[in-house]
Write a protein that holds these residues in place. Sequence first.
Motif, short mmCIF file in Angstrom:
data_model
loop_
_atom_site.label_atom_id
_atom_site.label_comp_id
_atom_site.label_asym_id
_atom_site.label_seq_id
_atom_site.Cartn_x
_atom_site.Cartn_y
_atom_site.Cartn_z
N ALA A 38 -17.68 -10.59 140.97
CA ALA A 38 -16.48 -10.86 140.16
C ALA A 38 -16.88 -11.29 138.75
CB ALA A 38 -15.63 -11.94 140.83
N ARG A 39 -18.01 -11.97 138.63
CA ARG A 39 -18.50 -12.37 137.30
C ARG A 39 -19.25 -11.24 136.61
NH1 ARG A 39 -21.79 -17.82 138.00
NH2 ARG A 39 -23.30 -16.18 138.23
N LEU A 40 -20.02 -10.48 137.38
CA LEU A 40 -20.85 -9.43 136.81
C LEU A 40 -20.06 -8.18 136.43
CD1 LEU A 40 -23.90 -9.55 139.22
CD2 LEU A 40 -23.95 -10.03 136.78
N HIS A 41 -19.28 -7.69 137.37
CA HIS A 41 -18.59 -6.41 137.19
C HIS A 41 -17.31 -6.43 138.04
CE1 HIS A 41 -18.04 -2.32 136.14
NE2 HIS A 41 -19.32 -1.99 136.02
N PRO A 42 -16.24 -7.05 137.53
CA PRO A 42 -15.03 -7.25 138.35
C PRO A 42 -14.33 -5.96 138.77
CG PRO A 42 -14.69 -8.04 136.10
CD PRO A 42 -16.13 -7.64 136.21
N ARG A 43 -14.79 -4.83 138.27
CA ARG A 43 -14.20 -3.57 138.71
C ARG A 43 -14.43 -3.33 140.19
NH1 ARG A 43 -15.49 2.50 136.34
NH2 ARG A 43 -14.41 3.62 138.00
N SER A 129 -26.14 -6.89 128.60
CA SER A 129 -25.73 -8.20 128.08
C SER A 129 -25.06 -9.03 129.17
CB SER A 129 -24.79 -8.00 126.90
OG SER A 129 -24.40 -9.24 126.37
N VAL A 130 -24.21 -8.41 129.99
CA VAL A 130 -23.55 -9.13 131.09
C VAL A 130 -24.58 -9.63 132.09
CG1 VAL A 130 -22.01 -8.85 133.07
CG2 VAL A 130 -21.34 -7.93 130.86
N ALA A 131 -25.50 -8.76 132.48
CA ALA A 131 -26.53 -9.15 133.47
C ALA A 131 -27.39 -10.28 132.93
CB ALA A 131 -27.39 -7.94 133.83
N LEU A 132 -27.80 -10.18 131.67
CA LEU A 132 -28.63 -11.24 131.10
C LEU A 132 -27.86 -12.54 130.92
CD1 LEU A 132 -30.74 -9.19 128.54
CD2 LEU A 132 -31.45 -10.14 130.74
N GLY A 133 -26.56 -12.44 130.67
CA GLY A 133 -25.73 -13.65 130.60
C GLY A 133 -25.70 -14.40 131.92
N VAL A 134 -25.60 -13.65 133.01
CA VAL A 134 -25.62 -14.28 134.33
C VAL A 134 -26.98 -14.91 134.60
CG1 VAL A 134 -25.53 -13.80 136.81
CG2 VAL A 134 -23.82 -12.82 135.30
N LEU A 135 -28.04 -14.22 134.23
CA LEU A 135 -29.38 -14.77 134.42
C LEU A 135 -29.61 -16.00 133.53
CD1 LEU A 135 -31.41 -11.47 134.78
CD2 LEU A 135 -30.55 -12.97 136.58
N ASP A 136 -29.06 -15.98 132.31
CA ASP A 136 -29.13 -17.16 131.44
C ASP A 136 -28.43 -18.35 132.08
OD1 ASP A 136 -30.58 -15.85 129.47
OD2 ASP A 136 -28.81 -15.40 128.23
N ALA A 137 -27.26 -18.10 132.67
CA ALA A 137 -26.51 -19.19 133.33
C ALA A 137 -27.29 -19.73 134.51
CB ALA A 137 -25.14 -18.68 133.77
#
Length: 178
Positions: A38-43, A129-137
């Motif tokens: 849901a955070r990575l790819h809510p589609r 960018s989305v994937a790296l944002g999750v890894l940053d979190a």
Amino acid sequence: MWSTLAAVVASHDGSKLALFAQSLAFDSLLTAANAQLARLHPRYALRRLEEGANDGARRPRTTTLLDMVVVDRELADAIRPVTTLSGGERFLVSLALALGLSSLASRRRKLASMFIDEGFGTLDPETLSVALGVLDALQASGTRVGIISHVSELRERLQARVVVQRRGDGTSTVRIEG
């Protein structure tokens, strides 16, 4: 109730009970992975393929309680085989499953580190960018995240790097940057 219990456990080798227990664990994994997805790819959402159902693939298939499909929310909740996902989408689903599995394991222990080996080359810039944002979190929450990659765009985002370079004589040099 007794007939249901008998149907689950009544096998000479215990395989029905084992499969039932695995299916409960699988459902927990899918729930945890869907929270990450849901955070990575809510589609997309992951769902267990019901036993005996067809996942939409063109090949004949025998399903078990441990098969999954993707629900595509942008296509009116169409059920799709996992094999129809693009490389980037498959990477994000795999990452969601890995994070979901680690969240199940970390209920008893804190996840101290996680390594991801490649897959970043299949991502478009937005998905990267989305994937790296999750890894940053994840890293901000105290989990060490190691990325093994050849993608040059990652160099800008990573604070510290271990760079391995091949020499011509069959050996390598290692240096730490950042």
